[in-house]
Write a protein that holds these residues in place. Structure first.
Motif, PDB file in Angstrom:
ATOM      1  N   THR A  45       0.829  -1.205   0.000  1.00 25.08           N
ATOM      2  CA  THR A  45       0.000   0.000   0.000  1.00 25.08           C
ATOM      3  C   THR A  45       0.861   1.251   0.000  1.00 25.08           C
ATOM      4  OG1 THR A  45      -1.738  -1.181   1.205  1.00 25.08           O
ATOM      5  CG2 THR A  45      -1.817   1.227   1.249  1.00 25.08           C
ATOM      6  N   ASP A  46       1.930   1.239   0.797  1.00 24.98           N
ATOM      7  CA  ASP A  46       2.835   2.390   0.842  1.00 24.98           C
ATOM      8  C   ASP A  46       3.468   2.644  -0.515  1.00 24.98           C
ATOM      9  OD1 ASP A  46       2.315   2.904   3.442  1.00 24.98           O
ATOM     10  OD2 ASP A  46       4.136   1.988   4.255  1.00 24.98           O
ATOM     11  N   THR A  47       3.878   1.574  -1.200  1.00 29.32           N
ATOM     12  CA  THR A  47       4.500   1.728  -2.517  1.00 29.32           C
ATOM     13  C   THR A  47       3.522   2.327  -3.511  1.00 29.32           C
ATOM     14  OG1 THR A  47       5.934  -0.177  -2.103  1.00 29.32           O
ATOM     15  CG2 THR A  47       5.666   0.514  -4.390  1.00 29.32           C
ATOM     16  N   ILE A  51       3.818   6.025  -5.463  1.00 31.52           N
ATOM     17  CA  ILE A  51       3.732   6.204  -6.916  1.00 31.52           C
ATOM     18  C   ILE A  51       2.618   7.182  -7.253  1.00 31.52           C
ATOM     19  CG2 ILE A  51       3.226   5.035  -9.097  1.00 31.52           C
ATOM     20  CD1 ILE A  51       4.511   2.524  -7.921  1.00 31.52           C
ATOM     21  N   ASP A  52       1.465   7.054  -6.564  1.00 35.56           N
ATOM     22  CA  ASP A  52       0.356   7.980  -6.801  1.00 35.56           C
ATOM     23  C   ASP A  52       0.758   9.420  -6.464  1.00 35.56           C
ATOM     24  OD1 ASP A  52      -1.298   5.955  -7.634  1.00 35.56           O
ATOM     25  OD2 ASP A  52      -2.208   5.643  -5.664  1.00 35.56           O
ATOM     26  N   GLU A  55       3.104  10.795  -9.177  1.00 33.30           N
ATOM     27  CA  GLU A  55       2.382  11.094 -10.409  1.00 33.30           C
ATOM     28  C   GLU A  55       1.498  12.324 -10.254  1.00 33.30           C
ATOM     29  OE1 GLU A  55       0.291   7.621 -11.849  1.00 33.30           O
ATOM     30  OE2 GLU A  55       1.859   7.391 -13.357  1.00 33.30           O
ATOM     31  N   SER A  56       0.967  12.528  -9.047  1.00 28.79           N
ATOM     32  CA  SER A  56       0.078  13.675  -8.841  1.00 28.79           C
ATOM     33  C   SER A  56       0.818  14.991  -8.967  1.00 28.79           C
ATOM     34  CB  SER A  56      -0.585  13.587  -7.465  1.00 28.79           C
ATOM     35  OG  SER A  56       0.357  13.823  -6.430  1.00 28.79           O
ATOM     36  N   GLU A  57       2.141  14.971  -8.849  1.00 29.48           N
ATOM     37  CA  GLU A  57       2.935  16.185  -8.945  1.00 29.48           C
ATOM     38  C   GLU A  57       3.416  16.465 -10.365  1.00 29.48           C
ATOM     39  OE1 GLU A  57       3.503  18.333  -6.614  1.00 29.48           O
ATOM     40  OE2 GLU A  57       2.558  17.227  -4.980  1.00 29.48           O
ATOM     41  N   MET A  58       3.031  15.629 -11.320  1.00 25.92           N
ATOM     42  CA  MET A  58       3.583  15.755 -12.658  1.00 25.92           C
ATOM     43  C   MET A  58       3.129  17.011 -13.371  1.00 25.92           C
ATOM     44  SD  MET A  58       3.650  11.869 -14.113  1.00 25.92           S
ATOM     45  CE  MET A  58       4.096  12.448 -15.734  1.00 25.92           C
ATOM     46  N   GLY A 235      19.418   1.323 -22.429  1.00 28.68           N
ATOM     47  CA  GLY A 235      20.726   0.694 -22.426  1.00 28.68           C
ATOM     48  C   GLY A 235      21.633   1.154 -21.301  1.00 28.68           C
ATOM     49  N   ARG A 236      21.371   2.346 -20.732  1.00 29.57           N
ATOM     50  CA  ARG A 236      22.240   2.877 -19.684  1.00 29.57           C
ATOM     51  C   ARG A 236      21.625   2.762 -18.291  1.00 29.57           C
ATOM     52  NH1 ARG A 236      23.199   8.682 -20.900  1.00 29.57           N
ATOM     53  NH2 ARG A 236      24.585   8.551 -19.097  1.00 29.57           N
ATOM     54  N   VAL A 237      20.529   2.000 -18.170  1.00 28.68           N
ATOM     55  CA  VAL A 237      19.953   1.742 -16.851  1.00 28.68           C
ATOM     56  C   VAL A 237      20.844   0.735 -16.119  1.00 28.68           C
ATOM     57  CG1 VAL A 237      17.992   0.736 -15.613  1.00 28.68           C
ATOM     58  CG2 VAL A 237      17.596   2.262 -17.541  1.00 28.68           C
ATOM     59  N   THR A 238      21.252   1.070 -14.906  1.00 29.68           N
ATOM     60  CA  THR A 238      22.168   0.215 -14.146  1.00 29.68           C
ATOM     61  C   THR A 238      21.497  -0.512 -12.986  1.00 29.68           C
ATOM     62  OG1 THR A 238      22.802   2.102 -12.754  1.00 29.68           O
ATOM     63  CG2 THR A 238      24.138   1.678 -14.720  1.00 29.68           C
ATOM     64  N   GLU A 239      20.321  -0.064 -12.585  1.00 35.24           N
ATOM     65  CA  GLU A 239      19.653  -0.638 -11.411  1.00 35.24           C
ATOM     66  C   GLU A 239      18.180  -0.262 -11.472  1.00 35.24           C
ATOM     67  OE1 GLU A 239      20.111  -0.446  -6.493  1.00 35.24           O
ATOM     68  OE2 GLU A 239      21.457   0.692  -7.823  1.00 35.24           O
ATOM     69  N   VAL A 240      17.333  -1.113 -10.900  1.00 36.03           N
ATOM     70  CA  VAL A 240      15.901  -0.811 -10.864  1.00 36.03           C
ATOM     71  C   VAL A 240      15.391  -0.910  -9.432  1.00 36.03           C
ATOM     72  CG1 VAL A 240      15.495  -1.600 -13.229  1.00 36.03           C
ATOM     73  CG2 VAL A 240      15.220  -3.203 -11.341  1.00 36.03           C
ATOM     74  N   ALA A 241      14.355  -0.131  -9.129  1.00 36.38           N
ATOM     75  CA  ALA A 241      13.696  -0.148  -7.829  1.00 36.38           C
ATOM     76  C   ALA A 241      12.195  -0.299  -8.054  1.00 36.38           C
ATOM     77  CB  ALA A 241      13.999   1.139  -7.056  1.00 36.38           C
ATOM     78  N   PRO A 242      11.470  -0.882  -7.089  1.00 38.76           N
ATOM     79  CA  PRO A 242      10.029  -1.115  -7.285  1.00 38.76           C
ATOM     80  C   PRO A 242       9.248   0.132  -7.659  1.00 38.76           C
ATOM     81  CG  PRO A 242      10.806  -2.352  -5.378  1.00 38.76           C
ATOM     82  CD  PRO A 242      11.950  -1.483  -5.817  1.00 38.76           C
ATOM     83  N   VAL A 243       9.519   1.268  -7.011  1.00 38.98           N
ATOM     84  CA  VAL A 243       8.766   2.485  -7.333  1.00 38.98           C
ATOM     85  C   VAL A 243       9.017   2.892  -8.779  1.00 38.98           C
ATOM     86  CG1 VAL A 243       8.543   4.941  -6.841  1.00 38.98           C
ATOM     87  CG2 VAL A 243       8.654   3.314  -4.961  1.00 38.98           C
ATOM     88  N   GLY A 244      10.267   2.841  -9.226  1.00 40.96           N
ATOM     89  CA  GLY A 244      10.578   3.169 -10.618  1.00 40.96           C
ATOM     90  C   GLY A 244       9.896   2.224 -11.581  1.00 40.96           C
ATOM     91  N   CYS A 245       9.852   0.940 -11.226  1.00 42.87           N
ATOM     92  CA  CYS A 245       9.158  -0.030 -12.081  1.00 42.87           C
ATOM     93  C   CYS A 245       7.676   0.319 -12.191  1.00 42.87           C
ATOM     94  CB  CYS A 245       9.324  -1.439 -11.511  1.00 42.87           C
ATOM     95  SG  CYS A 245      10.991  -2.124 -11.647  1.00 42.87           S
TER      96      CYS A 245
END
Length: 433
Positions: A45-47, A51-52, A55-58, A235-245
């Motif tokens: 729920t926190d994740t 994300i919400d 996105e609301s600040e976009m 091609g230059r992404v080195t790491e991923v995190a759940p929020v970014g996904c």
């Protein structure tokens, strides 16, 4: 029965006494109401809320720092750049020594007016609306000057070009032609070229795929408003995190009816696989769903179905269906792109503050070429801190006697490079409009 007919929703239970797992590698499901399960649901729920919130600040020019870092302290005011920006210009002597200064800037004036420098800094920090306002004020203030504020006009053209605002670019062209009685700059098609010869507007993701990608997400959405086909580079992404996904997944879902071509998809898929595990329920399903979407966009149906089974085992839910991607442009998803173009090194569209891989590639290219020519024809934006990192990365090459040239540089980036002292070690050639 379909492939996924065997997998029901979470509330579909096996008959009592039936101990057969869907696949031998599936671990036993945890009890439904354990403390561990409640904590996992809370994290999920926190994740989703994070994300919400992002996105609301976009609709804002940039996302407040506290949303990206979790710090409750508000971000500094845009009018106070000195609180966050290092004094890079004063460090040039220390980095280079007096004997290396003066490589030259091929422009009418080596130092832009203060208002233009400030606009360049704001643009580098992706405060595009404020930068645009300052450039328009500079144009109005210099309407009766000898040169008519021509440099501000050219910088504003580059701002519209970099942000894919072709309509605003064309309106400015009419005003420019009326004011200077000469042909205005032409809209440049500097994006990636599709197999059919068409050009695709392109956005490059780099470094860690986390909450910080929100600026790139907003840029993609702006481009998608004006273009049916576009290209995303991973091609230059080195790491991923759940929020970014989660943010990238929502973006791709919004582009379902667009022709999306991707490069570096195999590397991105590998990064995602590194943070997921079959049978382990993390705080969010976003990495799994993003992996499935990447496979779908590559039209890799067999791998999509295999991964879907693993997803079913892990979360006990039905996966999304496979729908063939739209590829009207003729571009090949995942098609590699060389960084080097002939004897020149082709700079990416965006240079952010994670420059390690870029500088390593430039160093490798410099071993084989002298002078070192950096082709900036598609370079739209350089983050302020990244500009300093770029200067420090190029300084050892300059000290070793290597000649460095930067060709076809946006006027906004020229002003930034001039201000921090990069023009002292490299010959900077602005774009010819």
């Amino acid at each position: 029965m379909g492939l996924f007919g065997l997998f029901g929703k979470k509330d579909a239970q096996n008959p009592p006494g039936d101990k057969q797992a869907p696949r031998p590698r599936s671990p036993a499901s945890p009890p439904p109401d354990t403390e561990q399960q409640r904590q996992r649901n809370h994290r999920a729920t926190d994740t989703a809320r994070k994300i919400d919130a992002i996105e609301s600040e976009m609709s804002s020019e940039f996302v407040p720092t506290h949303l990206l870092t979790g710090n409750s302290q508000a971000a500094p005011e845009p009018g106070q750049p000195g609180n966050a920006l290092p004094d890079l210009a004063n460090s040039t002597d220390m980095l280079l020594g007096a004997d290396l200064r003066g490589a030259g800037l091929e422009v009418n004036a080596s130092q832009a007016a203060p208002v233009l420098e400030e606009a360049a800094i704001l643009f580098a920090n992706e405060q595009d609306a404020v930068a645009e306002q300052m450039l328009r004020m500079a144009i109005a203030d210099n309407a009766n000057s000898a040169d008519g504020g021509a440099e501000a006009w050219l910088m504003l053209f580059d701002l519209y070009q970099a942000t894919a605002r072709q309509t605003d670019f064309e309106h400015l062209s009419i005003d420019y032609a009326r004011r200077f009685e000469t042909s205005p700059p032409a809209w440049r098609k500097t994006a990636a070229v599709a197999a059919g010869g068409r050009t695709l507007p392109s956005v490059a993701f780099a470094g860690k795929l986390d909450a910080g990608i929100i600026k790139l997400v907003e840029r993609v959405q702006k481009i998608a408003d004006e273009h049916q086909a576009l290209r995303l580079e991973f091609g230059r992404v080195t790491e991923v995190a759940p929020v970014g996904c989660g943010l990238l997944l929502r973006l791709l879902k919004k582009l379902q009816n667009h022709d999306v071509s991707i490069t570096g998809a195999n590397d991105l898929a590998a990064r995602i696989r590194a943070i997921i595990e079959i049978g382990r329920r993390d705080e969010t399903e976003a990495p799994w769903l993003l992996l499935l979407e990447i496979l779908r966009l590559q039209n890799r149906e067999h791998e999509f179905e295999e991964t879907s089974i693993d997803y079913c085992i892990t979360f006990e839910v039905s996966p999304p269906p496979f729908v063939a991607p739209v590829h009207r442009s003729g571009a090949q998803p995942g098609e590699p792109e060389s960084a080097a173009s002939g004897s020149a090194f082709l700079m990416p569209a965006v240079v952010d503050n994670r420059t390690e891989q870029l500088l390593a590639a430039i160093d490798g290219h410099a071993l084989l070429h002298d002078p070192l020519v950096l082709d900036c024809s598609r370079l739209d934006r350089v983050d302020f801190s990244a500009a300093g990192q770029l200067m420090m990365g190029l300084a050892p090459l300059a000290r070793s006697g290597k000649t460095i040239e930067m060709h076809d540089v946006s006027r906004l980036i020229v002003a930034l490079f001039s201000m921090i002292g990069l023009a002292d070690i490299a010959r900077i050639v602005p774009r010819r409009h």
